[in-house]
Scaffold this active site. Sequence first.
Site, mmCIF file in Angstrom:
data_model
loop_
_atom_site.group_PDB
_atom_site.id
_atom_site.type_symbol
_atom_site.label_atom_id
_atom_site.label_comp_id
_atom_site.label_asym_id
_atom_site.label_seq_id
_atom_site.Cartn_x
_atom_site.Cartn_y
_atom_site.Cartn_z
ATOM 1 N N LYS A 186 0.850 -1.189 0.000
ATOM 2 C CA LYS A 186 0.000 0.000 0.000
ATOM 3 C C LYS A 186 0.886 1.238 0.000
ATOM 4 C CE LYS A 186 -3.979 1.854 2.599
ATOM 5 N NZ LYS A 186 -4.874 1.614 3.763
ATOM 6 N N SER B 253 -9.746 1.628 2.755
ATOM 7 C CA SER B 253 -8.883 2.383 1.888
ATOM 8 C C SER B 253 -7.817 1.545 1.158
ATOM 9 C CB SER B 253 -8.168 3.466 2.686
ATOM 10 O OG SER B 253 -7.309 2.878 3.651
ATOM 11 N N SER C 134 -10.007 -0.693 6.878
ATOM 12 C CA SER C 134 -9.371 -0.487 5.569
ATOM 13 C C SER C 134 -8.624 -1.689 4.992
ATOM 14 C CB SER C 134 -8.412 0.697 5.634
ATOM 15 O OG SER C 134 -9.123 1.896 5.593
#
Lengths: 494, 92
Positions: free
Chosen positions: A88, A163, A187
């Site tokens: 990420k 996210s 997330s």
Amino acid sequence: MTSNQNLKNQFLVEATAHELHALLVNRQLSSVELTEAIFERIEKVEDKVKAFITLTKEEALKQARAADEKIKKRENLTPLTGIPIALKDNLCTKGILTTCASKILANYLPPYDATVVKKIKEAGAVIIGKTNLDEFAMGSSTENSSFHPTHNPWNLETVPGGSSGGSAAAVAAGECILALGSDTGGSIRQPASFCGVVGLKPTYGRVSRFGLVAFASSLDQIGPITKDVTDTALLMNIIGGYDPKDSTSVNLPLPDYRLALQNDVKGIKIGLITNLLGEGISSEVKEAIKSAAQTLANLGAEIIEVELPSFEYAVATYYLIAPAEASSNLARYDGVKYGHRAKGTKDLLSMYGETRREGFGPEVKRRIMLGTYALSAGYYDAYYLKAQKVRTLIKQDFEKAFEKCEVLISPTAPTPAFKLGEKVADPLSMYLSDIATIPVNLVGLPAISIPCGFSRGLPIGLQVIGKVFAEETILRVAFSYEQNTEWHTKRVSL
Amino acid sequence: MEIEVKKVAELARLSLSKEEAILFQKQLSAILDYAHKLQALDTTDVSPTSHTLPLKNVFREDQVIPFDCPEEIINNAPEAEDHMFKVPKILE
């Protein structure tokens, strides 16, 4: 390319890390071959999925060659040696862009690696790129990325969740074998649920946050996103553990999570959270969760219905606490030491104001405003302090439930993936999609999302929540469910 | 619920356009109205939780550890001069 080669590459990108590990150590496959298959897949599907912000092909092939060398010499082999992984883009990678999907960090080159990145490299994994996210991890759909939205590989018109939507979509689409995400209010778990993959948020303090760009420091935690529970356990063995560089990481021995992979839930008491099966939860999700509970009961677990009434207040609590912490953490983006700086401003204060106006997107601004308000004189007691007290009530609710059972189960998200654009104009409706995941972060517990069904071609996720530092119990329950169902073997067609 | 968007933006060091100010006024008020539901809970004798772990202050020796590539830090600066961050003038 021959059709045989095509078939082989299809197999490679759909395989799990533990399957590929066996081929790598037997020298039936090289890491370079595997990494090339991954990049070929990316070339084929990335235009549709848009899971990545940065790809690091050259560096990845270098790491793959190094991994092959290690395998040849049987040196420092780990289950991740030679396995392609995506990170990420809020995890600092030395010399590789780390943008948080924000214009304010669009050119940021970290001078150091996050602790998890260092550990991944030491384990010999191959880092293939940095995945898309909601700006600064604030969002539930990855539509808040300042660069581009990511599409759900199961249905390109729907969101991948967020996210960590880029990481979950990349794993589901076969654009990487493993990925890391971060989870502040769901997330990791919610995108895992939307994309039909496995996602674990470890106990707060289990994984070092050093080098994770901070959003809400009392809630953030890094964790794996993988195709099955075994891969999650393998990745946890690498990234977990105490780190002197993160004073909130906990100095407890790290268990070997592989030992938790037992296909046996006989006698385990599992609490089914009934208030997460009521209003606001779609009927197909309710059905899938009830059916998963039945499967676990058939395997010998004891299902107990539990109610945690304070959950009704969890979203409101979270949207005061997380923005308050964020407004403080994001004060560092002032155009001085790194990142974007507005041009042509007349003094320091206008430089700050304009830099932040140009650099942050709407959701980040909204949360900075909300957090600043909740912390400001005259409102602190009514909002921030009140939220912290309700946080205690939520904690007490969990403690009561855990007197009766060892793990809790619920849906991960109230619905399967929603359509792109559907919730953008109404932030509150977007926030409410995190109703089942948020309470877990507020109390710092470990929880995993695993695939447990489909509705109209879209995956549904089952959340298994454990006591503090009881990752082994939730892995065992998740593994048992997985071994007795087929959902985790489903792959997208793109 | 009305919130003073302009004042909050100032505290947050955030310049807002007129349109943003109007939009945030509406959206933040809706979120705070929703958050108001917490007031219904009696928390008289409840202590606040700021952190989920029972951690006290964590101390360590204050040691100097050399950083191997300080220029990589400076290279990220929007403006720098002689290994220093350059900012607009703050004193007349």
